[in-house]
Design an enzyme around this catalytic site. Structure first.
Site, PDB file in Angstrom:
ATOM      1  N   CYS A  65      63.327  41.067  85.924  1.00 46.28           N
ATOM      2  CA  CYS A  65      63.200  41.486  84.528  1.00 46.28           C
ATOM      3  C   CYS A  65      64.494  41.193  83.771  1.00 46.28           C
ATOM      4  O   CYS A  65      64.461  40.759  82.614  1.00 46.28           O
ATOM      5  CB  CYS A  65      62.906  42.983  84.436  1.00 46.28           C
ATOM      6  SG  CYS A  65      61.376  43.445  85.235  1.00 46.28           S
TER       7      CYS A  65
ATOM      8  N   CYS B 274      54.555  38.472  87.048  1.00 46.53           N
ATOM      9  CA  CYS B 274      54.127  39.798  86.593  1.00 46.53           C
ATOM     10  C   CYS B 274      53.320  39.756  85.307  1.00 46.53           C
ATOM     11  O   CYS B 274      52.767  40.775  84.895  1.00 46.53           O
ATOM     12  CB  CYS B 274      55.318  40.736  86.453  1.00 46.53           C
ATOM     13  SG  CYS B 274      56.655  40.082  85.480  1.00 46.53           S
TER      14      CYS B 274
END
Lengths: 245, 150
Positions: free
Chosen positions: B126, B57
């Site tokens: 994350c 990402c």
């Protein structure tokens, strides 16, 4: 590789005959390497039949059946380069891509099929959205690079970590610099610098793919991903502050 | 007439908007009021710095801890450039490690972070990034301490 494919590579006269039969190969005639490549690739495919009239398709690149003129399903959904009949290179001719995209959509768009059967409507919808997706992917250098990497059999996994503290520190500092840019001028300069960096990386990626160095291509694409994030960060700030270039 | 039509459209759109806001209130809270944003002196021997990045990402996360002589984490700071979930995960992580000992902090799992923030499966990485950042910071601290002893 099947016997037939080997035959195609070994026998130039077969190629010449093919060129005569399938006119679109002729456009590639002055690029002998690509020609062989394309022909082998095309014929490595299994033969396809028209869903409507059942005839064996001579040229699966055509959107409509040569016999009954019915719309055909996309022959290759996973390779966006093939969707536009482009060679699998990082460097693509953007103008050619856009021309091809418009030409295809002018024939495939669902608006053209309002009076056709449900099946034809469905195919048109599916094909047309595939063409949009493929176009959007190939247009953007980062997305195109990731797709090409995928075509070459490599992916960037979510759980992967980057093991280059110096590089990460550089990205961190760059982001901080963007965050602390207190004048429009500073932000514009950072954007300019970052855009140049992205161009430089794109060139590196092209070289990696040209030399078939897939692992190195992957590493370089990851780098591009980070600079792209910085670019998004800059663009967001510029939008917030109403800065136009 | 045109006004009527557009107000009808708006009525249709607004309930949809609430549906698309997929972030859990806890994420939004940490995103809008992140705790412990900032930096500690990375050259300080009592400070451990963890710097991690997720290639998929393009997020980059820096997490720092300051440890006292009893091995207790007395301060934690972070700086994350990335999506809301990455910011919330690192913000929560700094809150949780404060007051813990170095050993206790090592036990912190990404699943705890993901649970607290109700992260959807696509955002689990994350929370993993935040766990990795803590581990990296703790390991950096330990390396510094060993060097000091020698």
């Amino acid at each position: 590789m099947s016997f037939r494919n080997i035959l195609l590579i070994r026998m130039p006269q077969v190629l010449t005959n093919l060129q005569k039969r399938y006119h679109h190969f002729n456009t590639l005639a002055n690029q002998p390497h690509n020609l062989t490549f394309t022909v082998v690739k095309r014929f490595a495919h299994k033969t396809l039949k028209c869903w409507q009239c059942g005839i064996e398709r001579k040229n699966i690149g055509e959107l409509f059946c040569e016999q009954c003129s019915y719309i055909q399903t996309p022959p290759d959904k996973d390779n966006y380069f093939k969707v536009f009949e482009l060679d699998e290179h990082f460097d693509i001719d953007q103008k050619q891509l856009t021309r091809k995209y418009r030409q295809m959509q002018s024939q495939l768009h669902p608006d053209k099929f309002t009076n056709k059967s449900e099946k034809e409507k469905d195919i048109s919808e599916e094909f047309s959205s595939l063409v949009n997706k493929a176009y959007n992917t190939l247009q953007m250098p980062l997305k195109r690079a990731i797709h090409l990497l995928h075509v070459k059999g490599e992916t960037i996994e979510e759980g992967q970590r980057i093991d280059d503290p110096e590089f990460l520190m550089g990205i961190m500092e760059l982001n901080e610099e963007v965050e602390n840019a207190d004048t429009d001028e500073k932000l514009k300069n950072l954007k300019h610098k970052n855009d140049n960096e992205l161009l430089k990386i794109a060139k590196e990626i092209k070289t990696c793919f040209d030399e078939n160095q897939i692992t190195k291509a992957k590493e370089t694409i990851i780098k591009m991903k980070y600079y792209n994030s910085v670019s998004l960060h800059i663009n967001n700030l510029m939008r917030e502050k109403g800065i136009v270039e | 007439m045109a006004l009527n039509a557009s107000s009808k459209l708006l009525r249709v759109v607004s309930p949809l908007r609430t549906v698309t806001a997929a972030y859990h209130p806890n994420v939004i809270d940490h995103y809008e009021n992140p705790r412990n944003v900032g930096s500690l002196d990375k050259n300080d021997v009592t400070v451990g710095t963890g710097l991690v990045g997720a290639p998929a990402c393009g997020d980059v996360m820096k997490l720092q801890i300051k440890v006292d002589e009893n091995g207790k984490i007395i301060d934690a700071k972070f700086k994350t450039f990335g999506c809301g979930s990455a910011i919330a995960s690192s913000s929560l992580a700094t809150e949780w490690v404060k007051g813990k000992t170095v050993d206790q902090a090592l036990e912190l799992k990404n699943t705890d972070i993901a649970k607290e923030l109700s992260l959807p499966p696509v955002k689990l990485h994350c929370s993993m990034l935040a766990e990795d950042a803590i581990k990296a910071a703790l390991s950096d601290y330990r390396i510094k301490q060993k060097k000091k002893e020698n």
